[in-house]
Each structure stands twice: as C-alpha cells, then as structure tokens.
Design an enzyme around this catalytic site. Structure first.
Site, PDB file in Angstrom:
ATOM      1  N   VAL A 140     -11.103 -31.283  58.867  1.00 25.34           N
ATOM      2  CA  VAL A 140     -11.030 -30.061  59.680  1.00 25.34           C
ATOM      3  C   VAL A 140     -12.163 -29.105  59.325  1.00 25.34           C
ATOM      4  O   VAL A 140     -12.471 -28.198  60.091  1.00 25.34           O
ATOM      5  CB  VAL A 140      -9.675 -29.324  59.531  1.00 25.34           C
ATOM      6  CG1 VAL A 140      -8.536 -30.192  60.027  1.00 25.34           C
ATOM      7  CG2 VAL A 140      -9.435 -28.842  58.118  1.00 25.34           C
ATOM      8  N   ASP A 141     -12.778 -29.313  58.156  1.00 20.47           N
ATOM      9  CA  ASP A 141     -13.839 -28.401  57.728  1.00 20.47           C
ATOM     10  C   ASP A 141     -15.151 -28.646  58.454  1.00 20.47           C
ATOM     11  O   ASP A 141     -16.050 -27.815  58.396  1.00 20.47           O
ATOM     12  CB  ASP A 141     -14.059 -28.529  56.218  1.00 20.47           C
ATOM     13  CG  ASP A 141     -12.887 -27.998  55.430  1.00 20.47           C
ATOM     14  OD1 ASP A 141     -12.233 -27.058  55.912  1.00 20.47           O
ATOM     15  OD2 ASP A 141     -12.621 -28.528  54.339  1.00 20.47           O
TER      16      ASP A 141
ATOM     17  N   TYR B 127      -1.597 -24.639  56.497  1.00 21.40           N
ATOM     18  CA  TYR B 127      -1.432 -25.991  57.038  1.00 21.40           C
ATOM     19  C   TYR B 127      -1.246 -26.014  58.560  1.00 21.40           C
ATOM     20  O   TYR B 127      -1.502 -27.043  59.194  1.00 21.40           O
ATOM     21  CB  TYR B 127      -0.202 -26.665  56.419  1.00 21.40           C
ATOM     22  CG  TYR B 127      -0.351 -27.153  55.009  1.00 21.40           C
ATOM     23  CD1 TYR B 127      -1.581 -27.458  54.448  1.00 21.40           C
ATOM     24  CD2 TYR B 127       0.779 -27.351  54.205  1.00 21.40           C
ATOM     25  CE1 TYR B 127      -1.691 -27.919  53.149  1.00 21.40           C
ATOM     26  CE2 TYR B 127       0.681 -27.823  52.903  1.00 21.40           C
ATOM     27  CZ  TYR B 127      -0.560 -28.099  52.376  1.00 21.40           C
ATOM     28  OH  TYR B 127      -0.652 -28.577  51.089  1.00 21.40           O
TER      29      TYR B 127
ATOM     30  N   ARG C 273      -4.232 -27.259  60.633  1.00 15.38           N
ATOM     31  CA  ARG C 273      -4.719 -28.636  60.603  1.00 15.38           C
ATOM     32  C   ARG C 273      -3.605 -29.641  60.925  1.00 15.38           C
ATOM     33  O   ARG C 273      -3.848 -30.850  60.918  1.00 15.38           O
ATOM     34  CB  ARG C 273      -5.374 -28.957  59.265  1.00 15.38           C
ATOM     35  CG  ARG C 273      -4.443 -29.025  58.100  1.00 15.38           C
ATOM     36  CD  ARG C 273      -5.214 -29.301  56.809  1.00 15.38           C
ATOM     37  NE  ARG C 273      -4.300 -29.836  55.823  1.00 15.38           N
ATOM     38  CZ  ARG C 273      -4.544 -29.936  54.527  1.00 15.38           C
ATOM     39  NH1 ARG C 273      -5.720 -29.541  54.053  1.00 15.38           N
ATOM     40  NH2 ARG C 273      -3.672 -30.448  53.708  1.00 15.38           N
TER      41      ARG C 273
ATOM     42  N   GLY D  65     -11.747 -23.117  54.996  1.00  9.54           N
ATOM     43  CA  GLY D  65     -13.190 -23.227  54.862  1.00  9.54           C
ATOM     44  C   GLY D  65     -13.630 -22.653  53.525  1.00  9.54           C
ATOM     45  O   GLY D  65     -13.828 -21.453  53.402  1.00  9.54           O
TER      46      GLY D  65
END
EC number: 2.7.1.90
Lengths: 416, 416
Positions: A143-144, A296, A299, A191
């Site tokens: 997800v980053d 959470y 994601r 992030g």
C-alpha cells in the site's frame, strides 16, 4: 519437461488485493499441469517455510478462488522477517532447501514489498550456489507504493481510493459542522518514509479551496510556523481546514514529529502524528479539532477496492507464473504505464537484485513548491490508479468474506 | 386553506443519510402546493434562523434531489446550539419569530437529535404563547442511536454498517499479520454515553473466537484487571485479539478513561480511549498493538450506507411533512419495529416533549453478563439495521457528491 510443485507465500503488510494475486497465481499454475504439479502455500511467509508450515490450495474451486480474490488481508498469513545473508547463516538456508526438497518445490513465488524482493534475490542466489533447481519470482504488493522498478504497486490503488474517499466524505461532514469558531480535521495515513498515500488524498478535491487543504509528506521536513500560517489563512477564508498527515513526517533534524516508544525489537511504533498536528493547531490557533487514524482500515477495505488495482494485482500474479515457466528467475512482474489519457498499462519483468531494499519516495516534481501539497503532475499519476468500482457480494449487510479452505500439508521433516 | 412556507434545518452531528431526510422533506412538500409554498432551508440550523441566513431549495430538480439523498454530511450546514428557555431570553424568541414572519414560515422542521427535539418543543410552546401559527416537527437523526421514543435513529444503521465492516476487514488484516508474539487491534468508535455503535461492531463476527473479541461500552464501568485477563486469554488461544472501545468509556468513579483537556466552552475533547486501551495492553502484556480512530469516517461514509437506514431516513422526512399537514405539532416521526424476522417497520408519531433531552443507552439485557460483549438479543436488534446495499454513482474513481445549488434568500430584516 520436469513437473515440480509451486510454493506461494505472502510477506509484509497485507493489502485489500494481495489475495487477488494469490488467486491469479493458483489459477494460472493450474493451466500448466504439464509443468506445475501441486500449488502449495506457506503460512506467514518465509517463516512458514522454515517451520515447514505449508498448506495445500487444491481444495479451492473456481468459486472459492473468486471469493479469495475479493477478500482483504492475507489469506496465507504474512510476516515481517528478513532471512540472513547465505554466508552469515548457512543453517537457515539448509533448512529452507530441505523443506523445498522435501516437497519437491521447483517454483517459489514471494508476494511482498522491497524486503521480500531481497528474500527472492537471496534465495535465487543460494539455489544456484547449491545447485538446487529453484525458480524464484517476486510478486509486488504494498500500500506504500514504494517499490522501485514498477510504475505502481498492487495494493496502493485500493488504499489510495479509500483514503481519498475518506477525505472527500469527512470534508463534507467538517463543512457542515463548521461555524464561526474555526475547525480543523486531520487524517493520519500510512507512510513511514514515502508519502504516496498522503498524496493520494489530493484526489478528493479540485483547486486550492477544496480538501485536503494541506498535505504533510514524510519527504518534506515539517516546520511548525509556515504550516500554522497556512492553516490560519485557510480557516480565515473558509472557516475550516483539512490536513492529511503521513504517519512518518519528520522535523528538519530528522526526528519523527511524534516520536513514540520503541517496541521490544526496536521498531518505532508510529501512530501519533495526526493527533500531534491536530493538537498543535488547537493549542496555537484555538480551533476546534478532530483527527482520524484509519490505520488498518485503509489497507483492508475490501469493500472499496479500485478495479484498476484489482486487475493489476491479478495481472502480476498471472505474470509471475508465466515468467517462472518462461525461464526467468529472480524477477518481479512490474506495472508499466503505457499512456495517461486514456490510461494504458502492461506488465514487464524487472530484476529483483536491482530493486531489493530500495524505497521509492514521492519525487520532487510531484510536490508543490511550498512542500504543503502536490502538483498537477502527481494528480495525473494518481488518478487512474483509483479508477473503477468492483461489485462484490454482501451477506447480512456486510461484505461476504468466506474463509478459504487451506488444509495443512503433512510434515516430512523433523520440527526445528 | 392557507398556503405557508416551510423551513427545514439540520442540527447536531451530521450523518451519512441526513440529506436523504432533507430530500424527502422537499419532495413531499412539493406534492402539496395547495398548502406549502416555498421550501426554504436555514444554514447551520437554528443559528441560521437567528441570522436570517436562509436558502431556497427551488433550484433543486429531481436529479439534484436524488444526488442530495446520496450525499453524506449536512448540505444545509449544522450547528451545536441550544436556544434558551422562552422566559429566560424573550429577545431571542422575538428574533426567531420575526424571521419566521418575514418569510411567512408556517412549518418548521428540525432534523436532529435529542437536543434538537428540545428546540422543537420550545418553539412549539412559544408559538402558541405568541399566537403565531407555526407547526413544529422534529425529524430524527443521530449516529449515536440514543433518541428515545424510536426503535432506532436514522443515521445509526449506516454508521453501524461502517464500523461493523471496518471491524470485519481489519480483523482479516490482523489475523494475517499475527505471529507468535501476540497482537492486539483496538478500534475506537463514537458514543459518549451510549454504546450503540460499539455494540454494532459485534455484527462482524459469530461466536466467541470471532472479532471483535471484546467490546468496551460506556454503560459498563471499565476495570483494568478483568479486561486484561480476558485479552490475555484470547491471545493465548488465538494469537491476536480485537477490541472495540467507545470513546466515552469511564472508570468506576465516573471519570473518563482518557480524560483530555477541555475546550474553551468546557466541552471534553474525546478521542483518546482507543489509544489508551491499546497502550495499556502493550505495556502490561507486551503485545504488539495497533489502534484505529475512524472519527468522522464512521458517520460520513456515504459510499457504504445501509439501504434500510436510507429508507428510514427518507420515511421520517416524508412523515414529518405529512404530520405537519395532518394537524400534528411538536411531534417527531419515530421508527416502530413491527417484526424481527423478517424485519418489518413503520413510522409513528411521538410527542417531542416526552423525549427531548433524554438519552437512550444500551439496555442491560443487550450487555453480556461480564460486561465485555453484547448478547444475542442485541444482535437480533442490530442485524436488520445494517441490511442492504445502495448502488451509487462514482466519478473518477470516487463517490460523486455534487454540491447542491442552494441560493441565499434576500434578507428582509436588519442584521443582528
């Protein structure tokens, strides 16, 4: 041609679409019964290989694979564990290859981020040194969005869609609730070093006076005064201000804005930057403040995946198997952007040795000159990645996520 | 029959479906042109009446009303403001009725929670005392579900669907990430005094070992030791534990578990209970910990509304106008539950004087004997409220929320 078994595993933080890559791996492997025998999974990534904790995917029929592809989280279990260098810990590699040999593994596919690509690189090298015939392929996921060598990473588009939607929706709430006293809403997104998800919230608005009004990226050192001046200017104009904060923003000296206690393994436990910023504004400017920490949620939101992201997650799973069968080793399927408007993409192979452990941060030309927002070029990059909705099954009012049946394989080795 | 104008306003925390009530009010009023002239709105609730800050809804065509009904937040602006008792502040009422008279307001519909019903009751009484012909109707709305006199409150079902979905999805993430060290995930939801939203997360699981494993309600005093023992037992069994925390949980002495600074008006700024609980577990039991604070996300998630909730929000808007035309005054349309399986409901009228300022908390028979979860009766109550999905428009990958055109009415009175 020899027929060998394939072992798939998941690693690192999971995503809303990593299981779509898993489903595509299984589906594609089954189309090549002449080359691939069983498709196994390891529980909790490479830790499951070390523990010989393997499962069989044979019981997953077409319907189960369809459900799996639409289920967030990591169905095989994930881990955060880096294997040692082969020279430093030969016993670890003895064990890994003993497990591979015991189950006739000829293909190892590791679904993860930049640390996982390092595992793929090391295993590939060790296999050659040992003369063990093993094809190692990385399957990208994060997800980053910080993997090098690919235009974007599967998992990012869905998380980006989630945080942009959250920013859009919460801003409507904030606007409704704002009176004459001034009001700020801060959303903290994931992030640690790369601000891609924070940048993605820019998709919620168009123009300077639409949310988010300010975006704090880990790529830009955080300085209080110019930030507070901008917040004040926005509130003077509108009565409210929305701010996106990356969890990993740092001061000019490199320290985290919200340094928290370290856990037992020395990892910094983040999660306080949003609260810090909201309180800073409240204390210094007197505005009412709210902050959200989706954590959470951002994601894991299978109910709001990006159709583009889902398609790419499937495509890299399929390509990983095809690369393995095509004689490639130590590569990762990467997304290539072939056009912006209309968005077109394809899948290519990159060498994992060239990208392992690298972190791709938001580039300078995507960051506005004042460091507090993104540029039109960033929006052009981000826009197609959140495109498209997926109609999914619900049951009793909630998304339907059946638990996939993954029976354990009988152990063939002594436990370690 | 005289033809008078209708004034609609929104108050208190907004919801994902309050604008559906607004759209239904406007649509229903337009079906009675012989009795209702213009449909106006006040900006930011009763504050907009005091400020003569009114808007006209005439420009909203059928398509715009359809969009409005699917847009979260409060399109008219909300407020947190209680009018005084008539005897204490006659000047305030002089102003309110001067504005009503200037715009020939014969119907005042106030869309809010228990405080707003108090405003409706006071205005109704004052109108009678002054001999001003005004029909006052309350339209229920609150994500907290704490209104008395109704089986549930519009806004709650959608927020409940959101937090239950969030618990379900994040638990899949947690399970994937859990290794042998133990891991806890805490989600803090809204609810200062009533734990309805916390209770709703129970819909995510079935049975003792499914998430959420523990639910901390404001109705139950929080005691650390028994809670920690239960967390430990769950982690010993599963390796992980999920906990829902109401923002307003209190210790046995009545103090908030996470007492924070008060704002300028003396209101307690909540938002730390989830973090407190996560850290408590981490520090006392050593588990890895994550916490999420959806904050505004849970009440603004227009992308995940409950179809049942949306239908009820529309129904109370329609009924409010019909009650007004039917000669009722100082009433609120309430949802009656006519059956559980299958769920059937209807709309009835309750006297606002009987329910104003009351808070309906989660009753004892909905709370498990140990105080750390809910009962099957609670699940039976909650289940139908989150039922049903709404297919909604998206644009560029995000929910499409066009801004409704609500032009300001020309002022007829001197500013105050």
């Amino acid at each position: 041609m020899t027929r060998r078994n394939l072992l798939y595993a998941q690693s690192g933080g999971v995503t809303a679409v990593i299981n779509a890559s898993a489903a595509a791996v299984i589906e594609t492997a089954r189309r090549h019964p002449e080359r691939i025998g069983a498709v196994y999974g390891a529980r909790h990534g490479i830790l499951g290989v070390l523990a010989e904790d393997l499962v069989d995917t044979a019981a997953l029929d077409a319907a189960a694979l369809t459900s799996l592809a639409l289920t967030p989280g990591g169905a095989f279990g994930s881990c955060r564990f880096d294997i040692d260098a082969p020279a430093d810990n030969p016993a670890q590699y003895d064990r890994l290859f003993a497990v591979f040999a015991a189950h006739d593994i000829g293909y190892f596919l590791y679904n993860g981020g930049n640390g996982s690509m390092d595992t793929v690189a090391k295993l590939s090298q060790a296999a050659r040194q040992r003369g063990y015939p093993l094809v190692c392929i990385g399957v990208p996921k994060t997800v980053d969005n910080d993997l090098e060598g690919t235009d974007c990473s599967p998992g990012f588009g869905s998380a980006a869609k989630y945080v942009a939607t959250a920013m859009l929706e919460t801003s409507l709430d904030l606007i409704a609730m704002s009176g004459r006293t001034g009001r700020i809403f801060v959303m903290e997104v994931m992030g640690r070093n790369a601000g891609w998800l924070a940048a993605a919230t820019a998709l919620a608005g168009e123009g300077e006076d639409e949310p988010p009004h300010l975006i704090l990226l880990p790529e830009v050192p955080f300085v209080e005064e110019p930030f507070l001046e901008r917040v004040r200017a926005v509130v003077d104009r509108l009565g409210y201000c929305t701010v996106t904060v990356s969890e990993g923003i740092r001061r000019p000296d490199g320290s985290l804005v919200m340094e928290q206690h370290h856990d037992a393994r020395g990892h910094v436990q983040l999660g306080g930057a949003g609260q810090f910023i909201a309180r800073l504004v409240h204390e210094r400017l007197g505005y009412k403040h709210h902050w959200a920490i989706p954590d959470y949620l951002q994601r894991a939101a299978g109910h709001l995946v990006s159709a583009t992201d889902l398609a790419q997650a499937r495509a890299v799973g399929q390509a990983a198997v095809e690369f393995a069968l095509g004689g490639r080793d130590a590569v990762m399927p990467a997304i290539r952007r072939d056009g912006d408007a209309p968005y077109r993409w394809s899948v290519d192979a990159v060498d994992v040795h060239a990208i392992a452990n690298l972190e791709r941060v938001v580039p300078a030309h995507f960051i506005r000159a004042d460091g507090l927002h993104v540029t039109p070029a960033a929006l052009d990059y981000l826009r197609p990645l959140v495109e498209g909705e997926v109609i999914r099954p619900y049951r009793n009012g909630l998304p339907y996520y059946p638990t996939p049946q993954l029976p354990a394989l009988a152990r063939k080795l002594p436990a370690q």
